[in-house]
Design a protein around this motif. Structure first.
Motif, PDB file in Angstrom:
ATOM      1  N   LYS A  39      -7.439   1.561  14.384  1.00  0.00           N
ATOM      2  CA  LYS A  39      -8.165   0.503  15.097  1.00  0.00           C
ATOM      3  C   LYS A  39      -9.298   1.054  15.962  1.00  0.00           C
ATOM      4  O   LYS A  39     -10.139   0.292  16.415  1.00  0.00           O
ATOM      5  N   ARG A  62       1.910   1.771  21.216  1.00  0.00           N
ATOM      6  CA  ARG A  62       1.868   2.759  20.153  1.00  0.00           C
ATOM      7  C   ARG A  62       1.969   2.115  18.770  1.00  0.00           C
ATOM      8  O   ARG A  62       1.269   2.498  17.844  1.00  0.00           O
ATOM      9  N   TYR A  80      -6.469   6.468  16.105  1.00  0.00           N
ATOM     10  CA  TYR A  80      -5.766   5.464  15.318  1.00  0.00           C
ATOM     11  C   TYR A  80      -6.786   4.618  14.559  1.00  0.00           C
ATOM     12  O   TYR A  80      -7.925   4.474  15.019  1.00  0.00           O
ATOM     13  N   VAL A  96       0.842  -1.203   0.000  1.00  0.00           N
ATOM     14  CA  VAL A  96       0.000   0.000   0.000  1.00  0.00           C
ATOM     15  C   VAL A  96       0.876   1.253   0.000  1.00  0.00           C
ATOM     16  O   VAL A  96       0.619   2.203  -0.731  1.00  0.00           O
ATOM     17  N   ILE A 154      -7.682   0.553  -1.338  1.00  0.00           N
ATOM     18  CA  ILE A 154      -7.685  -0.909  -1.306  1.00  0.00           C
ATOM     19  C   ILE A 154      -8.606  -1.355  -0.183  1.00  0.00           C
ATOM     20  O   ILE A 154      -8.906  -0.583   0.722  1.00  0.00           O
ATOM     21  N   GLN A 155      -9.073  -2.597  -0.256  1.00  0.00           N
ATOM     22  CA  GLN A 155      -9.992  -3.042   0.783  1.00  0.00           C
ATOM     23  C   GLN A 155      -9.251  -3.329   2.081  1.00  0.00           C
ATOM     24  O   GLN A 155      -8.063  -3.632   2.101  1.00  0.00           O
ATOM     25  N   ILE A 197      -7.164  -3.507   4.725  1.00  0.00           N
ATOM     26  CA  ILE A 197      -5.963  -3.304   5.520  1.00  0.00           C
ATOM     27  C   ILE A 197      -5.217  -2.026   5.128  1.00  0.00           C
ATOM     28  O   ILE A 197      -4.116  -1.761   5.571  1.00  0.00           O
ATOM     29  N   GLY A 198      -5.835  -1.186   4.328  1.00  0.00           N
ATOM     30  CA  GLY A 198      -5.120  -0.076   3.707  1.00  0.00           C
ATOM     31  C   GLY A 198      -4.491   0.973   4.600  1.00  0.00           C
ATOM     32  O   GLY A 198      -3.487   1.556   4.244  1.00  0.00           O
ATOM     33  N   LEU A 199      -5.045   1.229   5.803  1.00  0.00           N
ATOM     34  CA  LEU A 199      -4.495   2.307   6.627  1.00  0.00           C
ATOM     35  C   LEU A 199      -3.319   1.803   7.449  1.00  0.00           C
ATOM     36  O   LEU A 199      -3.298   0.652   7.880  1.00  0.00           O
ATOM     37  N   PHE A 200      -2.356   2.696   7.722  1.00  0.00           N
ATOM     38  CA  PHE A 200      -1.200   2.293   8.520  1.00  0.00           C
ATOM     39  C   PHE A 200      -1.555   2.366   9.997  1.00  0.00           C
ATOM     40  O   PHE A 200      -1.932   3.424  10.496  1.00  0.00           O
ATOM     41  N   PRO A 201      -1.447   1.255  10.723  1.00  0.00           N
ATOM     42  CA  PRO A 201      -1.943   1.193  12.104  1.00  0.00           C
ATOM     43  C   PRO A 201      -1.155   2.049  13.075  1.00  0.00           C
ATOM     44  O   PRO A 201      -1.677   2.410  14.125  1.00  0.00           O
ATOM     45  N   HIS A 202       0.099   2.414  12.739  1.00  0.00           N
ATOM     46  CA  HIS A 202       0.900   3.173  13.689  1.00  0.00           C
ATOM     47  C   HIS A 202       0.765   4.664  13.475  1.00  0.00           C
ATOM     48  O   HIS A 202       1.427   5.442  14.147  1.00  0.00           O
ATOM     49  N   MET A 203      -0.074   5.073  12.532  1.00  0.00           N
ATOM     50  CA  MET A 203      -0.255   6.502  12.288  1.00  0.00           C
ATOM     51  C   MET A 203      -1.697   6.892  12.623  1.00  0.00           C
ATOM     52  O   MET A 203      -2.622   6.106  12.414  1.00  0.00           O
ATOM     53  N   TYR A 251      -5.227   5.824  -4.709  1.00  0.00           N
ATOM     54  CA  TYR A 251      -5.338   4.367  -4.641  1.00  0.00           C
ATOM     55  C   TYR A 251      -6.103   3.964  -3.381  1.00  0.00           C
ATOM     56  O   TYR A 251      -5.761   4.394  -2.287  1.00  0.00           O
TER      57      TYR A 251
END
Lengths: 213, 375
Positions: free
Chosen positions: B145, A209, B143, A115, B92-93, B95-101, B90
């Protein structure tokens, strides 16, 4: 047993404040060098997977050399003083840090790198912004192991005139001063426990974190 | 540091003689396809048909073995891939987001790498969150999640818009959501699509989604393009059995006159129910947990109406009860005709209705744009 009077006395006579500063000084230099080298090695073997096994095997061999032997082996090269002690710390600490960095980078789901590149990050940016941050909890775990190693090795440094709390222990043994051995020993142990606890806290924070996906 | 834009609008994207091999087999075989600037083209087909491979060759996440992809006449092989991708949104289905941001960091990632001014990025993030109906002050610092699936998907869309690209690639963006939620996001996406008026290439395996969203639909099978055309053409003039099967798998278009509400409804589940005495703020959290965009308010057994999370988020802090906020909703019987129910819903501008069997809710009816067009 150990009265406050005795502790204060030993503390003054053996310059324990100064020795603690020396001790922590060597320890921090060693740890910082270990982190820089260890993380770099971890990232390198991740980017060049063919080198991973040989490098890790080599570091494993270094790890099996007894610490005292390693310090003595380094003596002719680095002379008496803090040099061999710091070098030995670093040599021991590269493995846990490099191995954890490598494992951490590998365990980040490929999909995130995919991604990252699909939205326009270069491979380098994807590594710096996504992969390394997401590996931080594991990297911190490796650093924590290195920290415990280093505390031990730095204490041994007393044998080769490196200074630090090892010197106090060494003097205590030489002069057969039970009080000095006891005070310095307990104090070194306490320091190690405190530092490890502190590192544990940081590791936990990083898990909260970065490690909850 | 800012990379120059490759194109400001899309005239056309051309696939010429594209072949991509995987080992012995073909992922895509001698594909010729033109995507016209401003349209939403759907790529659909069974798994292994080459639809995703085709999509990913546009932004060079997959490189073709033979043939060329040109955007506005520029061969993508001649473009720097990073620059190309920053010009293409772009999505995507899953899982696209970054979990640490945080949400703010996720959306502002590429603008930040492009060294845009901090204030501008902040403004942009807020505008985009507003655009996808997420109040910025509520969501910016969360976040991923901490968001429901539907909310994450909206953030994914906002992130794709961050660099204001003229072209969007969407890889089954609603694929992981439950059917009702998917319909709601589709409906909202349609609104967004009309507002931003960009070229969109959209991969899906859900024909209903394709028929609702697509200006044109390209049907692929085993790496080859079988038919491409607007929805009506595919429904009334399918090129072969496969197209007919894909387009009208339930044969509902053929038997529209006899179709009953019960044939089209989705089953009713307890998770859609909220108590009338619940407060709006609590309902927002509850709906986020249950991943709902809409919930139905009941007082005991009695249906009071529906509430949408988008509206509830606006009236935060006022301590209003759901009983005061519930909007009326139509109810139908399972044996009512679909034609009747859908035109009723169209007249009142509603897209959800509840199906009641005497006193009990048994299903949810979502308006079906395609069927409506045909009625």
């Amino acid at each position: 047993m150990l009265s406050i009077q005795v502790i204060a006395d030993v503390w003054d006579r053996h310059l324990i404040t100064m020795r603690t500063i020396e001790h922590l000084h060597m320890f921090s230099i060693a740890l910082i060098l270990s982190i820089i080298i260890g993380v770099s090695v971890g990232v390198f073997i991740y980017m060049k997977p063919k080198t991973a096994n040989p490098v890790l095997n080599f570091l494993n061999i270094v790890e099996t050399i007894p610490d005292l032997a390693l310090i003595v082996l380094l003596l002719p090269i680095l002379k008496l003083g803090a040099g061999p002690t710091i070098a030995a710390c670093v040599l021991y600490s590269i493995l846990p840090i490099a191995r954890n960095t490598y494992t951490g980078l590998k365990s980040v789901d490929e999909q995130y790198t995919y991604v990252a590149q699909a939205i326009g990050l270069s491979p380098r940016e994807a590594l710096m912004k996504v992969r390394i941050p997401m590996s931080l909890p594991l990297i911190a775990g490796g650093i924590r192991i290195a920290l415990v190693f280093c505390m031990g090795v730095v204490t041994l440094g007393g044998l080769v005139a490196a200074g630090g709390l090892g010197t106090v222990l060494q003097n205590g043994i030489q002069l057969y001063q039970k009080d000095a051995i006891l005070v310095a020993g307990l104090w070194t142990g306490l320091l190690a426990v405190l530092l490890d606890g502190f590192a544990g806290m940081i590791e936990k924070k990083l898990h909260e974190r970065y490690g909850t996906w | 540091m800012q990379t120059e834009r490759l194109f400001d609008r899309i005239e056309s994207i051309q696939f010429k003689g594209i072949t991509k091999k995987y080992g012995e087999g073909f992922a895509v075989k001698e594909l010729d396809l033109e995507i016209i600037g401003g349209e939403l083209l759907i790529l659909i087909g069974p798994s292994g048909s080459g639809k995703t491979t085709t999509l990913r060759m546009i932004n060079r996440m997959i490189e073709q073995d033979e043939g060329s992809v040109t955007i506005n006449g520029i061969d993508t092989k001649d473009a720097d891939p990073v620059r190309l991708r920053r010009n293409i949104g772009y999505v995507i289905q899953n899982i696209g987001l970054f979990p640490h941001m945080t949400i703010r960091e996720n959306i502002g990632l590429v603008p930040k790498i492009e060294k845009q001014n901090k204030k501008d990025i902040e403004e942009r993030v807020k505008t985009l969150l507003d655009f996808v109906s997420l109040p910025p002050e509520m969501f910016m610092n969360r976040y991923p999640k901490q968001l429901s699936g539907g909310q994450q998907q909206r953030v994914g869309l906002a992130r794709a818009m961050a660099m204001d690209p003229p072209l969007f690639l969407m890889d089954e963006p609603f694929g992981a959501l439950d059917p009702i939620l998917r319909k709601q996001l589709q409906k909202e996406f349609l609104k967004i699509k009309n507002e931003i008026n960009r070229t969109i290439v959209f991969v899906t395996h859900d024909i209903e989604e394709a028929l609702v969203l697509g200006d044109r639909i390209a049907i692929m099978d085993q790496g080859e393009l079988v038919q491409v055309g607007p929805p009506e053409e595919l429904i009334f003039n399918p090129a072969n059995e496969l197209v007919a099967d894909i387009v009208d798998n339930q044969r509902k278009f053929k038997h529209m006159d006899t179709l009953k509400v019960k044939d089209l409804m989705s089953p009713f589940e307890d998770k859609y129910v909220l108590e009338a005495k619940m407060e709006a703020c609590d309902a927002v959290d509850e709906m986020t947990d249950r991943d709902l965009e809409t919930a139905f308010v009941f007082e005991g057994d009695e249906l009071l109406g529906q509430v949408e999370i988008v509206d509830l988020m606006k009236c935060r802090d006022r301590g209003e009860k759901l009983s005061e906020l519930a909007k009326p909703i139509k109810t139908f019987q399972p044996m009512d005709s679909v034609a009747f129910a859908l035109s009723e819903m169209k007249n009142s501008g509603e897209y959800l209705a509840i199906v009641m069997n005497s006193k009990h809710p048994v299903g949810i009816l979502v308006s079906d744009e395609v069927l409506l067009k045909l009625i």
